[in-house]
Write a protein that holds these residues in place. Structure first.
Motif, PDB file in Angstrom:
ATOM      1  N   GLY A   1     105.776  15.729  47.158  1.00 46.92           N
ATOM      2  CA  GLY A   1     106.572  15.546  48.372  1.00 46.92           C
ATOM      3  C   GLY A   1     105.789  15.588  49.668  1.00 46.92           C
ATOM      4  O   GLY A   1     106.380  15.598  50.746  1.00 46.92           O
ATOM      5  N   ALA A   2     104.470  15.599  49.595  1.00 50.96           N
ATOM      6  CA  ALA A   2     103.665  15.576  50.821  1.00 50.96           C
ATOM      7  C   ALA A   2     103.626  14.153  51.377  1.00 50.96           C
ATOM      8  O   ALA A   2     103.640  13.179  50.628  1.00 50.96           O
ATOM      9  CB  ALA A   2     102.248  16.060  50.529  1.00 50.96           C
ATOM     10  N   HIS A   3     103.598  14.056  52.697  1.00 51.63           N
ATOM     11  CA  HIS A   3     103.463  12.763  53.360  1.00 51.63           C
ATOM     12  C   HIS A   3     102.011  12.643  53.821  1.00 51.63           C
ATOM     13  O   HIS A   3     101.517  13.497  54.566  1.00 51.63           O
ATOM     14  CB  HIS A   3     104.420  12.637  54.541  1.00 51.63           C
ATOM     15  N   VAL A   4     101.327  11.605  53.350  1.00 55.85           N
ATOM     16  CA  VAL A   4      99.904  11.415  53.631  1.00 55.85           C
ATOM     17  C   VAL A   4      99.745  10.188  54.519  1.00 55.85           C
ATOM     18  O   VAL A   4     100.200   9.101  54.167  1.00 55.85           O
ATOM     19  CB  VAL A   4      99.108  11.233  52.321  1.00 55.85           C
ATOM     20  N   ARG A   5      99.118  10.398  55.672  1.00 57.91           N
ATOM     21  CA  ARG A   5      98.888   9.301  56.625  1.00 57.91           C
ATOM     22  C   ARG A   5      97.391   9.081  56.806  1.00 57.91           C
ATOM     23  O   ARG A   5      96.661  10.026  57.093  1.00 57.91           O
ATOM     24  CB  ARG A   5      99.493   9.641  57.989  1.00 57.91           C
TER      25      ARG A   5
END
Length: 191
Positions: free
Chosen positions: A98-102
């Motif tokens: 569920g991590a958002h990686v940018r």
């Protein structure tokens, strides 16, 4: 999957001028105004810092304009337009779902290199890609990103991650078409 910059149905690589990019990064990071960038000065550019050893061909622990130009020229001469990229995120040695990686392009590359992002699944893996509307018609719906130098920001909706992984990121990655990395892993620590 790779889309190369040749042929009728090709996808052109981002337009990056190596000389201008080198001038800009030196302007942004060279705090002592000696025309060279040390590792400590590159804290402002975590993407470039992450690949410091590949740029420092002289081995003097500093990057010159010529070294930066040479690496960028070689990187963009490969001609890769877009390619699939996956990474993995762990927190305290466990997969982080569920991590958002940018992947935020370093500003000195210019506006042609686009932001790429994705969310981690159960095993902590994420497919990273630029926004669908930024993709050419033949690549829409695919998770693809461009060759470039990126600062990496990782957030999570329920877990408060330290600022050094997001708003004050120290994470970076050079996405070079010839990188030997099978799987890029970002190993985060909660403390």
């Amino acid at each position: 999957m790779i889309f190369l910059g040749c042929g009728k149905s090709s996808v052109k690589p981002p337009s990056v001028n190596p000389g201008s990019a080198a001038d800009k990064v030196i302007e942004l990071c060279d705090k002592d105004a000696n025309g060279l960038l040390s590792a400590s000065e590159l804290a402002a550019s975590p993407g470039l810092l992450s690949a410091f050893a590949q740029y420092d061909t002289s081995g003097d622990k500093q990057l010159s304009k010529e070294e930066i130009v040479a690496r960028l020229t070689e990187m963009y001469a490969v001609g890769t337009g877009l390619s699939a990229f996956n990474c993995r995120v762990t927190l305290d040695n466990r997969p982080l779902k569920g991590a958002h990686v940018r992947f935020v392009p370093e500003s000195f590359l210019g506006e042609d290199v686009k932001l790429a992002e994705g969310d981690t699944e159960g095993g902590g893996s994420a497919s990273i890609g630029i926004a669908d509307e930024e993709l050419p018609a033949q690549a829409r719906g695919l998770k693809l990103m461009q060759t470039g130098i990126y600062r990496v920001e990782i957030t999570h909706p329920k877990t408060n991650l330290p600022a050094k992984y997001n708003s004050q990121t120290t994470l970076g990655y050079e996405y070079h078409p010839t990188n030997p990395d099978d799987v890029v892993v970002f190993r985060l620590q909660s403390k």
